[in-house]
Scaffold this active site. Structure first.
Site, PDB file in Angstrom:
ATOM      1  N   SER A 152       0.819  -1.114  -0.051  1.00 51.45           N
ATOM      2  CA  SER A 152      -0.087   0.043   0.022  1.00 51.45           C
ATOM      3  C   SER A 152       0.792   1.140   0.055  1.00 51.45           C
ATOM      4  CB  SER A 152      -0.751   0.108   1.270  1.00 51.45           C
ATOM      5  OG  SER A 152      -1.640   1.176   1.242  1.00 51.45           O
ATOM      6  N   TYR A 165      -0.721  -0.345  10.008  1.00 53.00           N
ATOM      7  CA  TYR A 165      -0.881  -0.801   8.694  1.00 53.00           C
ATOM      8  C   TYR A 165       0.370  -0.360   7.705  1.00 53.00           C
ATOM      9  CZ  TYR A 165      -3.544  -0.974   4.043  1.00 53.00           C
ATOM     10  OH  TYR A 165      -3.667  -1.128   2.719  1.00 53.00           O
ATOM     11  N   LYS A 169       2.721  -3.108   5.606  1.00 51.03           N
ATOM     12  CA  LYS A 169       2.713  -2.881   4.297  1.00 51.03           C
ATOM     13  C   LYS A 169       3.976  -3.083   3.720  1.00 51.03           C
ATOM     14  CE  LYS A 169      -1.491  -3.784   3.091  1.00 51.03           C
ATOM     15  NZ  LYS A 169      -1.903  -5.314   2.449  1.00 51.03           N
TER      16      LYS A 169
END
Length: 304
Positions: A152, A165, A169
């Site tokens: 991401s 997150y 990622k």
């Protein structure tokens, strides 16, 4: 003849969104697909709904394809092994692993709990390791295989409230590169893709300000099914020479991302002291420091 005829793919988190699109596209290209989806909420809690994977399987079968559902968790080592075993038991082999399963626990770093951090790392990063590792012996034995991991721009560039997150990622990028290096001798490749798509994973973005509202309206134009053609091409024999790379897909745009390399250097024959570093190095490097960009600051144009 499809690009994936005779091959078998595992797609995690394939009950909805990007994963569903990828599973359907792989099946349309001729692959048999293990459709994994735990059927949980965005934050990873049990929703009591295991039907999304079954629905995708029925869609694939209705179009004449081959598919089987799996409801194990990627965060569980034995569950990841069971997904790969499902491919072997049902279809006799495994050729592609698409690590797409994910969850979100967005909160600003100074308010983030250990549980918030661990839950996201467990699914995204540990989950990608678990499924990849489970398939590795089969890939090694057959001297072929493709890993495609979803990264991401939250990790590649940055976003607010996503330390867990982003860490997962960007960790996946390092994991993918290591897999590519370690498995190259067995003709196995590994790449990452940053998908731009409006899915329930980003449906929780706040819309309290005009700027946030404009951003969300732009994101709603990003179709999750647009990611799938690139994943199929990457998984197919046409992508056999592509490994260790970082890509992005945003509707009809495909990006190749740079990777960290030195861009400036400073040296001294006398050895550094804290004082000499402060006097010389920081100012020398300052013009090349990266600003604190977020993904939206870099991708400022409308999707094609």
């Amino acid at each position: 003849m499809g690009m994936m005829d005779g091959e078998v793919a595992l797609v995690t988190g394939a009950g909805r969104g990007v994963g569903r699109g990828v599973a359907l596209a792989l099946a349309a290209a001729g692959a048999a697909v293990v459709v994994n989806d735990l059927g949980v909420s965005l934050t990873g809690e049990d929703s009591g709904d295991a039907s999304p994977a079954e629905q995708v399987v029925q869609e694939i079968r209705g179009l004449g394809g081959r598919a089987v559902a799996n409801h194990d968790s990627v965060a569980d080592w034995l569950g990841a092994g069971a997904m790969v075993k499902a491919a072997i038991n049902e279809f006799g082999r495994i050729d592609t692993v698409v690590n797409n399963a994910g969850n979100l626990r967005d909160v600003y770093f100074h308010k983030m709990s250990p549980d918030d951090f661990d839950a996201v790392i467990a699914v995204h990063l540990k989950g990608s390791f678990n499924t990849s590792r489970a398939a590795a012996p089969y890939f090694r034995e057959q001297a072929s295989g493709a890993y495609i991991h979803m990264t991401s721009t939250s990790g590649l560039i940055g976003n607010f409230g996503q330390a867990n997150y982003a860490a997962a990622k960007l960790g996946i990028v390092g994991l993918s590169k290591s897999i590519a290096l370690d498995m190259q001798r067995f003709n196995v490749r590994s790449n990452t893709v940053a998908p731009f798509a409006w899915t329930r994973m980003i449906d929780s973005i706040p819309t309290e300000t005009p700027e946030q509202q404009r951003r969300v309206e732009g994101l709603k134009k990003l179709v999750p099914e647009k990611i799938a053609p690139f994943v199929v091409a990457l998984a197919s024999d046409a992508g056999a020479k592509v490994t260790g790379q970082i890509f992005g897909v945003r509707n009809n745009e495909i990006f190749l991302f740079s990777q960290p390399r030195p861009i400036r250097t400073a040296h001294t024959a006398d050895g550094w002291t804290p004082e000499s570093i402060a006097d010389r190095v920081f100012d020398q490097f300052a013009n090349d420091f990266y600003p604190l960009h977020r993904s939206a600051d870099v991708f400022t144009w409308d999707p094609a």
